[in-house]
Motif scaffolding. Structure first.
Motif, PDB file in Angstrom:
ATOM      1  N   CYS A  89      56.924 -74.835 -36.385  1.00  0.00           N
ATOM      2  CA  CYS A  89      55.652 -75.431 -36.485  1.00  0.00           C
ATOM      3  C   CYS A  89      55.639 -76.637 -35.804  1.00  0.00           C
ATOM      4  CB  CYS A  89      55.499 -75.737 -38.220  1.00  0.00           C
ATOM      5  SG  CYS A  89      56.776 -76.851 -38.968  1.00  0.00           S
ATOM      6  N   ASN A  90      56.879 -77.417 -35.661  1.00  0.00           N
ATOM      7  CA  ASN A  90      56.702 -78.497 -34.707  1.00  0.00           C
ATOM      8  C   ASN A  90      56.829 -78.280 -33.250  1.00  0.00           C
ATOM      9  OD1 ASN A  90      56.252 -80.332 -36.652  1.00  0.00           O
ATOM     10  ND2 ASN A  90      58.444 -80.110 -37.260  1.00  0.00           N
ATOM     11  N   GLN A  91      56.957 -77.194 -32.663  1.00  0.00           N
ATOM     12  CA  GLN A  91      57.236 -76.669 -31.475  1.00  0.00           C
ATOM     13  C   GLN A  91      56.039 -76.452 -30.720  1.00  0.00           C
ATOM     14  OE1 GLN A  91      60.487 -73.950 -30.535  1.00  0.00           O
ATOM     15  NE2 GLN A  91      61.101 -74.054 -32.588  1.00  0.00           N
ATOM     16  N   ARG A  92      55.992 -76.519 -29.159  1.00  0.00           N
ATOM     17  CA  ARG A  92      54.985 -76.303 -28.291  1.00  0.00           C
ATOM     18  C   ARG A  92      55.351 -74.973 -27.572  1.00  0.00           C
ATOM     19  NH1 ARG A  92      53.671 -82.019 -25.460  1.00  0.00           N
ATOM     20  NH2 ARG A  92      52.699 -82.934 -27.345  1.00  0.00           N
ATOM     21  N   ILE A  93      54.539 -73.890 -27.998  1.00  0.00           N
ATOM     22  CA  ILE A  93      55.005 -72.378 -27.553  1.00  0.00           C
ATOM     23  C   ILE A  93      53.585 -71.766 -26.993  1.00  0.00           C
ATOM     24  CG2 ILE A  93      56.199 -70.285 -27.900  1.00  0.00           C
ATOM     25  CD1 ILE A  93      57.248 -71.552 -30.433  1.00  0.00           C
ATOM     26  N   GLU A  94      53.773 -70.700 -25.982  1.00  0.00           N
ATOM     27  CA  GLU A  94      52.720 -69.990 -25.682  1.00  0.00           C
ATOM     28  C   GLU A  94      53.025 -68.750 -25.301  1.00  0.00           C
ATOM     29  OE1 GLU A  94      50.703 -71.298 -21.487  1.00  0.00           O
ATOM     30  OE2 GLU A  94      51.034 -73.028 -22.887  1.00  0.00           O
ATOM     31  N   VAL A  95      52.008 -67.843 -25.618  1.00  0.00           N
ATOM     32  CA  VAL A  95      52.225 -66.490 -25.133  1.00  0.00           C
ATOM     33  C   VAL A  95      51.034 -66.143 -24.455  1.00  0.00           C
ATOM     34  CG1 VAL A  95      54.063 -65.955 -26.628  1.00  0.00           C
ATOM     35  CG2 VAL A  95      51.551 -65.372 -27.202  1.00  0.00           C
ATOM     36  N   THR A  96      51.026 -65.044 -23.576  1.00  0.00           N
ATOM     37  CA  THR A  96      49.788 -64.339 -22.983  1.00  0.00           C
ATOM     38  C   THR A  96      49.703 -63.022 -23.415  1.00  0.00           C
ATOM     39  OG1 THR A  96      49.827 -66.066 -21.269  1.00  0.00           O
ATOM     40  CG2 THR A  96      48.574 -64.067 -20.936  1.00  0.00           C
ATOM     41  N   LEU A  97      48.697 -62.644 -23.974  1.00  0.00           N
ATOM     42  CA  LEU A  97      48.250 -61.060 -24.286  1.00  0.00           C
ATOM     43  C   LEU A  97      47.456 -60.629 -23.216  1.00  0.00           C
ATOM     44  CD1 LEU A  97      47.471 -61.103 -28.037  1.00  0.00           C
ATOM     45  CD2 LEU A  97      49.704 -60.522 -27.032  1.00  0.00           C
ATOM     46  N   VAL A  98      47.920 -59.491 -22.544  1.00  0.00           N
ATOM     47  CA  VAL A  98      47.005 -58.994 -21.434  1.00  0.00           C
ATOM     48  C   VAL A  98      46.720 -57.525 -21.997  1.00  0.00           C
ATOM     49  CG1 VAL A  98      46.871 -58.074 -19.120  1.00  0.00           C
ATOM     50  CG2 VAL A  98      48.417 -60.019 -19.550  1.00  0.00           C
ATOM     51  N   VAL A  99      45.197 -57.434 -22.218  1.00  0.00           N
ATOM     52  CA  VAL A  99      44.625 -56.382 -22.854  1.00  0.00           C
ATOM     53  C   VAL A  99      43.820 -55.667 -21.984  1.00  0.00           C
ATOM     54  CG1 VAL A  99      43.451 -55.186 -24.828  1.00  0.00           C
ATOM     55  CG2 VAL A  99      44.913 -57.441 -25.122  1.00  0.00           C
ATOM     56  N   ALA A 100      43.909 -54.585 -21.286  1.00  0.00           N
ATOM     57  CA  ALA A 100      42.847 -54.160 -20.231  1.00  0.00           C
ATOM     58  C   ALA A 100      42.599 -54.909 -19.117  1.00  0.00           C
ATOM     59  CB  ALA A 100      41.770 -53.437 -21.114  1.00  0.00           C
ATOM     60  N   HIS A 101      43.559 -55.503 -18.842  1.00  0.00           N
ATOM     61  CA  HIS A 101      43.485 -56.300 -17.541  1.00  0.00           C
ATOM     62  C   HIS A 101      42.707 -58.006 -17.860  1.00  0.00           C
ATOM     63  CE1 HIS A 101      44.789 -53.026 -15.312  1.00  0.00           C
ATOM     64  NE2 HIS A 101      43.635 -52.406 -15.747  1.00  0.00           N
ATOM     65  N   ALA A 102      42.418 -57.917 -19.015  1.00  0.00           N
ATOM     66  CA  ALA A 102      42.167 -59.333 -19.494  1.00  0.00           C
ATOM     67  C   ALA A 102      43.043 -60.038 -20.341  1.00  0.00           C
ATOM     68  CB  ALA A 102      40.891 -59.248 -20.504  1.00  0.00           C
ATOM     69  N   ALA A 103      43.152 -61.545 -19.784  1.00  0.00           N
ATOM     70  CA  ALA A 103      44.320 -62.263 -20.419  1.00  0.00           C
ATOM     71  C   ALA A 103      43.782 -63.150 -21.397  1.00  0.00           C
ATOM     72  CB  ALA A 103      45.063 -62.969 -19.222  1.00  0.00           C
ATOM     73  N   TYR A 104      44.492 -63.202 -22.441  1.00  0.00           N
ATOM     74  CA  TYR A 104      44.222 -64.240 -23.653  1.00  0.00           C
ATOM     75  C   TYR A 104      45.463 -64.918 -23.811  1.00  0.00           C
ATOM     76  CZ  TYR A 104      40.525 -60.957 -24.253  1.00  0.00           C
ATOM     77  OH  TYR A 104      39.418 -60.108 -23.951  1.00  0.00           O
ATOM     78  N   ARG A 105      45.218 -66.291 -23.618  1.00  0.00           N
ATOM     79  CA  ARG A 105      46.560 -67.318 -23.509  1.00  0.00           C
ATOM     80  C   ARG A 105      46.631 -67.990 -25.259  1.00  0.00           C
ATOM     81  NH1 ARG A 105      45.878 -71.867 -20.231  1.00  0.00           N
ATOM     82  NH2 ARG A 105      44.896 -72.986 -22.104  1.00  0.00           N
ATOM     83  N   ILE A 106      47.527 -67.769 -26.027  1.00  0.00           N
ATOM     84  CA  ILE A 106      47.738 -68.167 -27.342  1.00  0.00           C
ATOM     85  C   ILE A 106      48.610 -69.266 -27.156  1.00  0.00           C
ATOM     86  CG2 ILE A 106      47.935 -67.579 -29.754  1.00  0.00           C
ATOM     87  CD1 ILE A 106      47.298 -64.756 -29.030  1.00  0.00           C
TER      88      ILE A 106
END
Length: 403
Positions: free
Chosen positions: A315-332
Motif C-alpha cells: 500500500c505504501n509503494q510505487r509500482i506499475e505494470v503494463t497490460l498489452v491487449v491486442a497491441h493496445a497498452a494500458y499502464r496501471i
C-alpha cells in the motif's frame, strides 16, 4: 446483405412480431414465453423499447434478441453489463447469417451506450466468433437425504415465500454473496420482476416470525434440485439444510443437489457432511462474457483494486505494470494506495489476449497459469502487484438471475 435493416423496435407491432419470433424459436411453451415477454420482460428494470433488437428483411422480422441491463459485481467494483437473451431466427430464415448480424448490431449498441461488458448463456461454438469467452463454471453439491436430515439445527417454521419477503431475501443473499465474482446485484425491483421464478421458494422463520433463511426447490427426476439456499447466519444455514431434507421427504426423493459456488457459506457448510462437490466447465458455450469497452472496464475496477491495495503490504509503494491487449497498452500505476490507469506503455509488460484478461479479471483462470506461459520482463514487486489485481475468485451467476 444489403437488404437487411438492423435496429431496435420502434412500435408496438414490431415488438409483438419480435416476441413471436423469440417465443416460437426458443420456448417449448410458446404461450407462456409470449406472456412473459409481453409482461415481465417489458417491465424489467432499465428496459427500453430499443433493447429489443431486430433484423428486418423487406419489413419482415427475421431475427430478434433482447438486451437486459444489470450491474455485475467483482469485489468492490461495479460493471455495467448488457445481457443477451432470446437470440432467435424465424424458422424459414435460419442458417443465413441473420443472427450473426444481430449480435454485431447489439454489441455496437452496447458500445454506444457505455456498457462495460456483455454476457450470455449460449449454444455451443457460435458466440466465440464475436469475442465471447466461457467465463462462468457450473457448481453444485450433492448430499444424501440421511446426511441432511440428521443435521443439528435451530428450531424453525417453514412456509412459502411471499412478495413481502423480498427485502429480507435480498439482504440475506447480499450478505452471503460478497465473495462471488460476476454475480448480478439484486434490487427489489429486479426480484419483483422475477417473482415467478421465486414462486416455489420456501422461507424459514424463528419463534418471533423473523425470516432466518430460504431455499428455492425444483423437482428433478429422483433428486431435489435447490436453485439457491442461504441463511442469515451459519446456524441458520444448518436449519436451511435440515429444511431441504424435510421438503425432500415430502417429495419422495432420497438425494438433494444444491447449486451454488464453493465460496458461498451454504456450500461451505456442506463440507462438514458427506457430500459430492462438482464443477462443470464447458468450452465455447454456457456462461460467456466479452469486453464491450476494455478501457472503461479497467477504470471501473479501480475501487476494488484500491481496496485490495490498502489491505496489502504494497500500500505504501510505487509500482506499475503494463497490460498489452491486442497491441493496445494500458499502464496501471499504484502510488501510495491510489491506482491510476492510462492508455500508455510503461515498464513490467505482460501481453495477454482479451480472452485471457477476461479470465484473469473474473478469476476463471489464475495468474500463475497465464503468467507462466508468457515472455515477460517483470520485477518481483510488479508480479506481486499483478497477483493483487487478479486474485483467485469464483465467478458465478445464480440460476435465478439468468436471462
Amino acid at each position: 446483405m444489403r437488404n437487411i435493416v438492423l435496429r431496435g423496435v420502434e412500435n408496438d407491432e414490431e415488438q409483438r412480431l419480435a416476441h413471436d419470433v423469440m417465443g416460437q424459436a426458443l420456448a417449448e411453451d410458446t404461450y407462456q414465453a409470449l406472456r412473459w415477454l409481453a409482461s415481465s420482460g417489458l417491465a424489467y428494470p432499465g428496459f427500453r423499447r430499443e433493447h429489443t433488437r431486430i433484423a428486418l428483411l423487406k419489413n419482415e422480422v427475421v431475427a430478434a434478441l433482447r438486451i437486459t441491463t444489470d450491474t455485475l459485481r467483482v469485489g468492490e467494483a461495479r460493471l455495467k453489463m448488457g445481457g443477451f437473451g432470446w437470440v432467435s431466427t424465424a424458422g424459414a430464415h435460419r442458417h443465413k447469417g441473420y443472427a450473426s448480424l444481430l449480435i454485431q448490431d447489439a454489441l455496437r449498441y452496447l458500445r454506444e451506450h457505455n456498457y462495460h461488458v456483455a454476457m450470455l448463456f449460449g449454444i455451443p461454438n457460435f458466440y466465440h466468433n464475436f469475442g465471447f469467452i466461457t467465463s462462468l463454471a457450473e457448481y453444485s453439491a450433492r448430499i444424501l437425504l440421511i446426511e441432511a436430515i440428521e443435521t443439528k439445527h435451530p428450531e424453525y417454521k417453514l412456509r412459502s415465500a411471499k412478495p413481502g419477503d423480498i427485502r429480507t431475501l435480498q439482504r440475506i443473499h447480499q450478505a452471503n454473496d460478497h465473495e462471488t465474482a460476476c454475480s448480478l446485484l439484486r434490487s427489489g425491483a429486479h426480484m419483483t420482476n422475477r417473482w415467478d421464478e421465486w414462486k416455489d421458494a420456501m422461507v424459514l422463520t424463528n419463534a418471533q416470525g423473523k425470516v432466518m433463511g430460504y431455499f428455492v426447490p425444483r423437482n428433478h427426476d429422483d433428486e431435489l434440485f435447490i436453485l439457491e439456499a442461504a441463511g442469515a447466519t451459519q446456524a441458520a444455514n444448518t436449519a436451511v439444510l435440515h429444511a431441504t431434507s424435510v421438503y425432500a421427504v415430502e417429495k419422495g426423493v432420497g438425494r438433494i443437489r444444491i447449486a451454488g459456488p464453493p465460496s458461498h457459506p451454504f456450500l461451505q457448510l456442506l463440507l462438514q457432511y458427506r457430500s459430492v462437490h462438482e464443477m462443470e466447465i464447458t468450452r465455447a458455450r454456457g456462461g460467456m462474457m466479452s469486453f464491450v469497452s476494455l478501457e472503461e472496464t479497467l477504470e471501473s475496477m479501480i475501487p476494488e483494486w484500491e481496496s485490495r491495495l490498502l489491505q496489502s503490504s504494497l500500500c505504501n509503494q510505487r509500482i506499475e505494470v503494463t497490460l498489452v491487449v491486442a497491441h493496445a497498452a494500458y499502464r496501471i500505476r499504484a502510488d501510495r494506495g491510489a491506482i491510476s490507469i492510462a492508455p500508455a506503455s510503461g515498464p513490467n509488460k505482460l501481453s495477454v489476449t482479451a480472452a485471457e484478461l477476461m479470465h484473469l479479471l473474473t478469476g476463471y483462470r489464475y495468474l500463475d497459469e497465464v503468467f507462466n506461459r508468457k515472455r515477460r520482463m517483470i520485477t518481483p514487486d510488479a508480479r506481486a502487484f499483478l497477483a493483487l489485481l487478479f486474485p483467485k475468485r469464483t465467478p458465478y451467476v445464480w440460476n435465478l438471475d439468468r436471462f
